[in-house]
Design a protein around this motif. Structure first.
Motif, PDB file in Angstrom:
ATOM      1  N   HIS A   1       0.839  -1.209   0.000  1.00 39.49           N
ATOM      2  CA  HIS A   1       0.000   0.000   0.000  1.00 39.49           C
ATOM      3  C   HIS A   1       0.875   1.263   0.000  1.00 39.49           C
ATOM      4  O   HIS A   1       0.886   2.055   0.943  1.00 39.49           O
ATOM      5  CB  HIS A   1      -0.928   0.014   1.222  1.00 39.49           C
ATOM      6  N   VAL A   2       1.594   1.471  -1.106  1.00 35.81           N
ATOM      7  CA  VAL A   2       2.553   2.574  -1.198  1.00 35.81           C
ATOM      8  C   VAL A   2       2.015   3.780  -1.965  1.00 35.81           C
ATOM      9  O   VAL A   2       2.636   4.855  -1.943  1.00 35.81           O
ATOM     10  CB  VAL A   2       3.871   2.093  -1.843  1.00 35.81           C
ATOM     11  N   HIS A   3       0.877   3.637  -2.647  1.00 32.40           N
ATOM     12  CA  HIS A   3       0.343   4.736  -3.456  1.00 32.40           C
ATOM     13  C   HIS A   3      -0.955   5.261  -2.853  1.00 32.40           C
ATOM     14  O   HIS A   3      -1.886   4.496  -2.598  1.00 32.40           O
ATOM     15  CB  HIS A   3       0.058   4.275  -4.883  1.00 32.40           C
ATOM     16  N   ALA A   4      -1.023   6.588  -2.643  1.00 30.43           N
ATOM     17  CA  ALA A   4      -2.251   7.223  -2.177  1.00 30.43           C
ATOM     18  C   ALA A   4      -3.254   7.291  -3.328  1.00 30.43           C
ATOM     19  O   ALA A   4      -2.868   7.254  -4.504  1.00 30.43           O
ATOM     20  CB  ALA A   4      -1.954   8.626  -1.655  1.00 30.43           C
TER      21      ALA A   4
ATOM     22  N   GLU B   1     -11.897  12.795  -3.497  1.00 30.88           N
ATOM     23  CA  GLU B   1     -10.477  12.880  -3.830  1.00 30.88           C
ATOM     24  C   GLU B   1      -9.590  12.295  -2.745  1.00 30.88           C
ATOM     25  O   GLU B   1      -8.675  11.540  -3.023  1.00 30.88           O
ATOM     26  CB  GLU B   1     -10.093  14.348  -4.087  1.00 30.88           C
ATOM     27  N   GLY B   2      -9.870  12.618  -1.480  1.00 31.42           N
ATOM     28  CA  GLY B   2      -8.991  12.148  -0.415  1.00 31.42           C
ATOM     29  C   GLY B   2      -7.657  12.876  -0.442  1.00 31.42           C
ATOM     30  O   GLY B   2      -7.471  13.843  -1.171  1.00 31.42           O
TER      31      GLY B   2
ATOM     32  N   SER C   1      -4.905   9.655  -4.807  1.00 32.38           N
ATOM     33  CA  SER C   1      -4.684  10.700  -5.804  1.00 32.38           C
ATOM     34  C   SER C   1      -3.423  10.476  -6.623  1.00 32.38           C
ATOM     35  O   SER C   1      -3.251  11.076  -7.689  1.00 32.38           O
ATOM     36  CB  SER C   1      -4.608  12.071  -5.115  1.00 32.38           C
ATOM     37  N   ASP C   2      -2.514   9.648  -6.121  1.00 30.30           N
ATOM     38  CA  ASP C   2      -1.248   9.403  -6.811  1.00 30.30           C
ATOM     39  C   ASP C   2      -1.299   8.208  -7.750  1.00 30.30           C
ATOM     40  O   ASP C   2      -0.341   7.948  -8.487  1.00 30.30           O
ATOM     41  CB  ASP C   2      -0.135   9.170  -5.784  1.00 30.30           C
ATOM     42  N   LEU C   3      -2.395   7.461  -7.745  1.00 27.60           N
ATOM     43  CA  LEU C   3      -2.495   6.295  -8.611  1.00 27.60           C
ATOM     44  C   LEU C   3      -2.508   6.719 -10.078  1.00 27.60           C
ATOM     45  O   LEU C   3      -3.139   7.722 -10.440  1.00 27.60           O
ATOM     46  CB  LEU C   3      -3.776   5.515  -8.310  1.00 27.60           C
ATOM     47  N   ASN C   4      -1.814   5.957 -10.902  1.00 26.78           N
ATOM     48  CA  ASN C   4      -1.850   6.200 -12.342  1.00 26.78           C
ATOM     49  C   ASN C   4      -2.966   5.326 -12.923  1.00 26.78           C
ATOM     50  O   ASN C   4      -2.734   4.217 -13.384  1.00 26.78           O
ATOM     51  CB  ASN C   4      -0.500   5.863 -12.980  1.00 26.78           C
ATOM     52  N   TYR C   5      -4.174   5.845 -12.864  1.00 29.03           N
ATOM     53  CA  TYR C   5      -5.340   5.060 -13.267  1.00 29.03           C
ATOM     54  C   TYR C   5      -5.268   4.674 -14.741  1.00 29.03           C
ATOM     55  O   TYR C   5      -5.671   3.568 -15.126  1.00 29.03           O
ATOM     56  CB  TYR C   5      -6.619   5.853 -12.982  1.00 29.03           C
ATOM     57  N   ARG C   6      -4.775   5.571 -15.575  1.00 27.04           N
ATOM     58  CA  ARG C   6      -4.672   5.252 -16.997  1.00 27.04           C
ATOM     59  C   ARG C   6      -3.702   4.101 -17.235  1.00 27.04           C
ATOM     60  O   ARG C   6      -3.990   3.179 -18.005  1.00 27.04           O
ATOM     61  CB  ARG C   6      -4.261   6.492 -17.791  1.00 27.04           C
ATOM     62  N   ALA C   7      -2.541   4.153 -16.587  1.00 29.01           N
ATOM     63  CA  ALA C   7      -1.563   3.083 -16.765  1.00 29.01           C
ATOM     64  C   ALA C   7      -2.107   1.755 -16.236  1.00 29.01           C
ATOM     65  O   ALA C   7      -1.867   0.693 -16.830  1.00 29.01           O
ATOM     66  CB  ALA C   7      -0.258   3.442 -16.065  1.00 29.01           C
ATOM     67  N   ASN C   8      -2.830   1.801 -15.126  1.00 26.46           N
ATOM     68  CA  ASN C   8      -3.390   0.565 -14.564  1.00 26.46           C
ATOM     69  C   ASN C   8      -4.356  -0.111 -15.536  1.00 26.46           C
ATOM     70  O   ASN C   8      -4.273  -1.320 -15.777  1.00 26.46           O
ATOM     71  CB  ASN C   8      -4.105   0.860 -13.240  1.00 26.46           C
TER      72      ASN C   8
END
Length: 306
Positions: free
Chosen positions: A74-77, A177-178, A79-86
């Motif tokens: 659990h290293v990514h918050a 957003e969080g 808002s920091d997730l790269n949703y497009r890349a995922n």
């Protein structure tokens, strides 16, 4: 950078002519008894780095691909997730349908901790995230009137009932957003809108899955009541962790139960998920940016002729 799925396998099917089930969620969901041929692979995306490597495995003859949404540990918050890349990485891995497993807070008295909600709608209150694959140079507009796949929802509901889970069909997920939780005023506002659960991760995930022509459904696992509830302040971390662990056990059982049903499909989704881009591209062909088109080879290759 081509997709790993075979172009000739059929619309919405993997390279072997069968659906490939993608699971996005916490790492605890992946420890499923009977999962074989397990291996982690890094999938490159022109949209940046996904949250983590993807874990490939099989349940009998069903191919599954898992992505830890926040990365292992659990290293990514949110808002920091790269949703497009995922989502792009899942498409490149051959995934044809995504089951999103997400922890949420409840906005309704009749959805207590431990409940599983098969979400059927969203309110997107996020503001700091890339929300589309289609930017300047190739514009597209997909329908989000019905943002989740009813076929997936039907299968999940039936599987949950067979397992005896406290699973509810239907409900609106509000994506905030969080990373902070709601204020009391916000929580009361969201309840007045009729929202059922609140989380931080399923938008723009659902929007991007639609753009990538993937079936998508959310299983929202209630861990506690949001702060509107008069008993909210009495909830302890220990209680939340206990619910989380119990939910993870049930989520693993649910994935194991539903996967064979999802893999039985031989035709494109009747809800239109696998053909969502048929009438979505609006930029004239001669005006499309070749560089952007190259990045869209997996997401939109079917309609762009990649």
């Amino acid at each position: 950078m081509a997709s790993t799925s075979a172009a000739g396998a059929g619309i919405g099917l993997g390279s072997d002519g069968r659906p490939v089930i993608g699971i996005i969620g916490g790492s605890g969901v992946y420890d499923i008894p009977g999962l074989t041929d397990i291996g982690w692979r890094r999938i490159s995306s022109p949209f940046g780095a996904p949250s983590d490597e993807l874990m490939f495995g099989r349940l009998g003859d069903v191919q599954l691909v898992f992505l830890p949404r926040h990365g292992r540990g659990h290293v990514h918050a949110p808002s920091d997730l790269n949703y497009r890349a995922n989502v792009d990485a899942m498409k490149r891995a051959g995934v044809t349908e995504i089951l999103s497993v997400s922890a949420v807070g409840s906005l309704k008295e009749d959805l207590p901790p431990g409940t599983f909600v098969i979400v059927d709608d969203f309110i997107d209150r996020t503001f700091a995230r890339e929300k589309s694959f289609f930017t300047k140079g190739c514009v597209a507009h997909v329908s989000m009137a019905h943002p989740v796949c009813r076929r997936l929802g039907d299968a999940v509901e039936a599987a949950g009932q067979r397992l005896g889970l406290d699973i509810r069909r239907g409900g609106t997920y509000i994506a905030m957003e969080g990373p902070q939780f709601s204020t009391l005023a916000e929580s009361k506002l969201y309840r007045s809108w009729g929202a059922s659960v609140i989380g931080m991760t399923n938008m723009p995930e659902a929007k991007l899955a639609r753009e990538a022509e993937l079936c998508y459904a959310t299983v929202a696992m209630v861990t506690d009541f949001d702060c509107w509830h008069p008993e909210h302040d009495k909830v302890t971390v220990e209680q939340v962790v206990k619910v989380l662990l119990g939910n993870a056990d049930h989520a693993r059982a649910l994935v194991k139960e539903v996967a064979p049903a999802l893999a039985d499909r031989r035709e494109p989704c009747h809800a239109g998920c696998h053909t969502a881009l048929d009438h979505a591209l609006i930029t004239a062909p001669e005006k499309r940016d070749p560089e952007l088109l190259a990045r869209l080879d997996a997401v939109a290759g079917r309609v762009l002729g990649a």
